[in-house]
Design a protein around this motif. Sequence first.
Motif, mmCIF file in Angstrom:
data_model
loop_
_atom_site.group_PDB
_atom_site.id
_atom_site.type_symbol
_atom_site.label_atom_id
_atom_site.label_comp_id
_atom_site.label_asym_id
_atom_site.label_seq_id
_atom_site.Cartn_x
_atom_site.Cartn_y
_atom_site.Cartn_z
ATOM 1 N N ASP A 381 -4.849 43.571 -24.524
ATOM 2 C CA ASP A 381 -3.612 44.052 -25.137
ATOM 3 C C ASP A 381 -2.404 43.914 -24.207
ATOM 4 O O ASP A 381 -1.404 44.603 -24.354
ATOM 5 N N ILE A 415 -1.320 42.982 -30.949
ATOM 6 C CA ILE A 415 -1.033 43.571 -29.636
ATOM 7 C C ILE A 415 0.228 44.416 -29.710
ATOM 8 O O ILE A 415 0.299 45.528 -29.170
ATOM 9 N N HIS A 418 -0.324 47.705 -31.189
ATOM 10 C CA HIS A 418 -1.078 48.570 -30.276
ATOM 11 C C HIS A 418 -0.168 49.173 -29.204
ATOM 12 O O HIS A 418 -0.369 50.321 -28.789
#
Length: 502
Positions: A381, A415, A418
């Motif tokens: 991430d 990503i 997140h």
Amino acid sequence: SFTVYRGQGLSSADFSEMVKSQGGLLSFNTFLSTSKDRAVADRLAESNADNPDLVGIVFVIMVDPSKSTTPYAYIREISYFFDEDEVLFSMHAICRIRSITPTHSNNRLFEISLSVTDDSDKDLCILTERIKHDSFSFNNGWLRLGPILHEIGYSDYAIKIYEISLSHTIDEVTKAAIYKQIGLIQVDMGEYSKAMLFYEKSLAIFQNTFPLDINCLASCYNKIGDLYFRIGDFSKAISSCKKALALQQQSSTPDRFEENTSYYTMGYAYYRLRDYTKALFFFEQVLSIWQQLLPNNHPDLALSYNSVGNAYYSIHDYPKSLSFYEKALTIQRQSLPSNNPDIATSYNNMGNVYCRMGDYSKAHVFQQKALSIQLQCRPSDHPDLMSSYRNIGSIYIETGDYLKALAFFEKAHAICLHLLPANHPDLISEYELIGCIYYQINDYSKALSLYEKALTIQRQSLPENHPDIAASYKKIGCAYYMMGDYVKGFSSFEKGCKTESQ
């Protein structure tokens, strides 16, 4: 002068790094056992060359006693291995790697020619000065422990040592130095407001110290400038670093490293303000000083080439930009492991240039190299990985391969979701871009959903009459129109037009 020999094995990875360092310095961090008899070294090297995981090495070491200050002793008479004719060098002997050549008898056996350096070696002097600069030279042993504790992750203990020392210190200059050290630790901990308080205490003392220590005062201004940069106040960062630079120019013994820090921070501050011409000027000043102070293969020199390349990229001078990126990559491939993130950055930069120049095949090659490194050295991430996915997706958009572009942009978007809150403004461009791709492949319902998500965030973060909101209404209108819902399409277009006219 005389020559001694050492035979040993090196792992393939260590040998590859040594090949890259040819012409540079090599430090032996233990006692260095050598022999005056070449045959002894040959036997040891050949025994290691038989191991498939090792490369056999014969070090041929030239020593000039009239120049070298590295202690050594001929210990044949007292050595356990009497027949090895041993010469023992003290710990941390530093040699220059002159050449690396394969032997004719075995393709896993190499001869490495070294010469023991002397104190006047230019690169060694530069390295020594840099270490001195990076290591705060407190006289008190406890205070010397502070930077070490911070470096190994015990920042709270370092601060406690400094606080105890402050309560026992009456010398104002030492207090100022301690305040600055605490400020540095607070910066690394992300406590910027606390760091500023300590920097300002340090600055106040140095401003009232006579005789005035210009270099210490300049260093304080640089630290404050760096802090303003970190919190996004770029104008104040520039102002503080200008004060530091002015002081350096008054000094009879200017600290070139601090001077470069001023140029570096000002360059990036102007870059963030999108004044790329001024940023280029300061980046070139940094590069000029590093070219004088650092070895030709130093990683910091590569970072400087990349900074200059970024400035040229931003003013659309792509050939010059590419030239500086290539210089950076050349140094990095000599001085860094092959999977170092800085190498990925250079590949990424070169890929972006080739994309701008319309050479999409080369752009794709370099972006794939960058992505390969990011996948090896970054968590799944990490923002750099997200950038790599976006860059490759952009190339596929330019070549009209929207399905492949979509796959990469959705990886980047995952990503982003997140890392950021659900209503973060940076998500707007993500939703819009992926929505446009779905629109291009005729999936209008998914495009509509993404356009609406972008609009929701825009209405939370922008004025109602902002042109971006008007554009989103029109995109939503287009999606409805292509889906055959002409009433909703017309309504959304109308909202867009009204927003524009407000």
